[in-house]
Enzyme design. Structure first.
Site, PDB file in Angstrom:
ATOM      1  N   CYS A   1     -38.827 -46.492   0.434  1.00 29.70           N
ATOM      2  CA  CYS A   1     -38.903 -45.524   1.539  1.00 29.70           C
ATOM      3  C   CYS A   1     -37.539 -44.996   1.981  1.00 29.70           C
ATOM      4  O   CYS A   1     -37.481 -44.045   2.750  1.00 29.70           O
ATOM      5  CB  CYS A   1     -39.619 -46.138   2.742  1.00 29.70           C
TER       6      CYS A   1
ATOM      7  N   HIS B   1     -45.470 -39.186   5.898  1.00 27.88           N
ATOM      8  CA  HIS B   1     -44.456 -40.109   5.379  1.00 27.88           C
ATOM      9  C   HIS B   1     -44.485 -40.126   3.850  1.00 27.88           C
ATOM     10  O   HIS B   1     -45.001 -41.060   3.239  1.00 27.88           O
ATOM     11  CB  HIS B   1     -44.746 -41.498   5.952  1.00 27.88           C
TER      12      HIS B   1
END
Length: 376
Positions: free
Chosen positions: A85, A329
């Site tokens: 991420c 996201h």
């Protein structure tokens, strides 16, 4: 200061929820229009490299494939970075290092993710594909990110009410920013889509009725967690000596650190602290903070540790236009999305030279990535 890296352009796609807006677009088809738009923002310059973060794509050097798809030419190479991420922000740091070393004069860097088209992977001899690769080897904690967010909330006393309030705030702020046109200059339309798919009005009462998503009796729900998403973002980085008067933000310092893999959401805290210590900057001097909002619990644990109050006194400093909770996201891209948001908040909004901005992301497996920027 001649080779100090400066971000002089930043763009992103609208962000789509996986399986919906971009369900048939491969990762290179998301990245290519953003790369092309960023290159067009700095016309007449040769691109030396493209560095993209990506987590779940098909391999084959996504950055190189995307650069070719963007029409940059055979001579432009590519480097794909995987810090999960944090990949999009880590790619920007890698590009900044190449510019600072004097090896490149223009690098396009960012990230892209197509969760919708990511291939399923199977170990040889296994009957079923695996859901994700391990973040750690056997003998170390290796929680999925949802249970890890729940553990972080419990460890640092982040209650359900605050998490839901932060999620409501993120959606409300994103809707207000869209209405005010604050996303328009950063967004590169993809097909017919010109806006982020997810932001919507949320009511505290509705959020309060949602069950715990990961741990029975827990506080993390589908409402205060970010969705799996598709999207891409990229920036153009040049040395100060070649900026030629373009407005931008100098990459002052960056940091990638490790932390307890059982509490990966804590990673931004040591990463930000290292950046601030190395630069001698107090957090109170930072005008704009963009933290990847993977989970409301994670953002609140980090801001509590840094002495920031995004639900109160620091509402206009920390993600004031919403974040990943509302926008989405896309794992490999999301770290570059927050840098793009900083660019809009500081450079496009004509903040005075010397204004500081901070970007950070937590990473599965126990990592944190952070970068400090300064308007020039």
């Amino acid at each position: 200061m001649g080779d100090t890296p400066v971000v002089v352009a930043a763009r992103r796609t609208p962000i789509g929820t996986a399986g919906h807006a971009y369900k048939e677009l491969t990762v290179d088809r998301l990245a290519a229009p953003v790369i092309a738009a960023v290159a067009a923002d700095v016309p007449g310059r040769r691109v030396d490299d493209v560095v993209l973060g990506n987590c779940m794509g098909p391999g084959g050097n996504v950055a190189r494939v995307s650069a070719l798809a963007a029409g940059l030419g055979h001579e432009v190479p590519g480097l794909t970075v995987d810090r999960q991420c944090g990949s999009g922000l880590a790619a920007i740091l890698v590009a900044g290092q190449a510019v600072r070393a004097g090896e490149s004069d223009l690098v396009i860097a960012g990230g892209a993710e197509s969760a919708s088209t990511a291939p399923l992977r199977t170990f040889r001899g296994a009957a079923q594909p695996y859901e994700r690769a391990p973040f750690t080897p056997e003998g170390h904690p290796d929680p999925d990110m949802g249970p890890a967010a729940e553990a972080l909330a419990a460890a640092y006393g982040i209650g359900r009410d605050r998490q839901d309030a932060y999620a409501c705030r993120s959606h409300a702020r994103a809707l207000a920013a869209r209405q005010a046109g604050r996303f328009e200059q950063e967004i590169v339309p993809v097909g017919e889509r010109r806006d982020d798919q997810r932001p919507r009005p949320l009511r505290a009462a509705s959020l309060a009725r949602l069950p715990a998503a990961f741990v029975a009796g827990g506080t993390v729900t589908a409402g205060n967690a970010s969705p799996v998403s598709d999207g891409a973002a990229a920036v153009a980085i040049v040395p100060e000596r070649l900026r030629a008067g373009l407005p931008g933000m100098r990459l002052v310092a960056g940091s990638v650190v490790g932390c307890d893999p059982g509490l990966p959401g804590w990673g931004p805290v040591p990463a930000i602290r290292r950046v601030l210590a190395r630069t001698g900057v107090d957090v109170e001097r930072v005008a704009a903070v963009e933290i990847v909002e993977a989970f409301a619990a994670q953002v609140l644990a980090v801001t509590d540790a840094l002495g920031l109050d995004p639900l109160g006194a620091d509402a206009e400093r920390v993600c004031p236009d919403g974040g990943a909770l509302a926008l989405g996201h896309p794992w490999g891209a999301t770290g570059a999305v927050v840098v793009t948001r900083l660019f809009s908040r500081l450079v496009r909004a004509a903040a005075p030279p010397g204004t500081l901005g901070l970007a950070a992301a937590a990473v599965g497996g126990g990592l944190g990535v952070a970068a400090l920027f300064e308007v020039v």
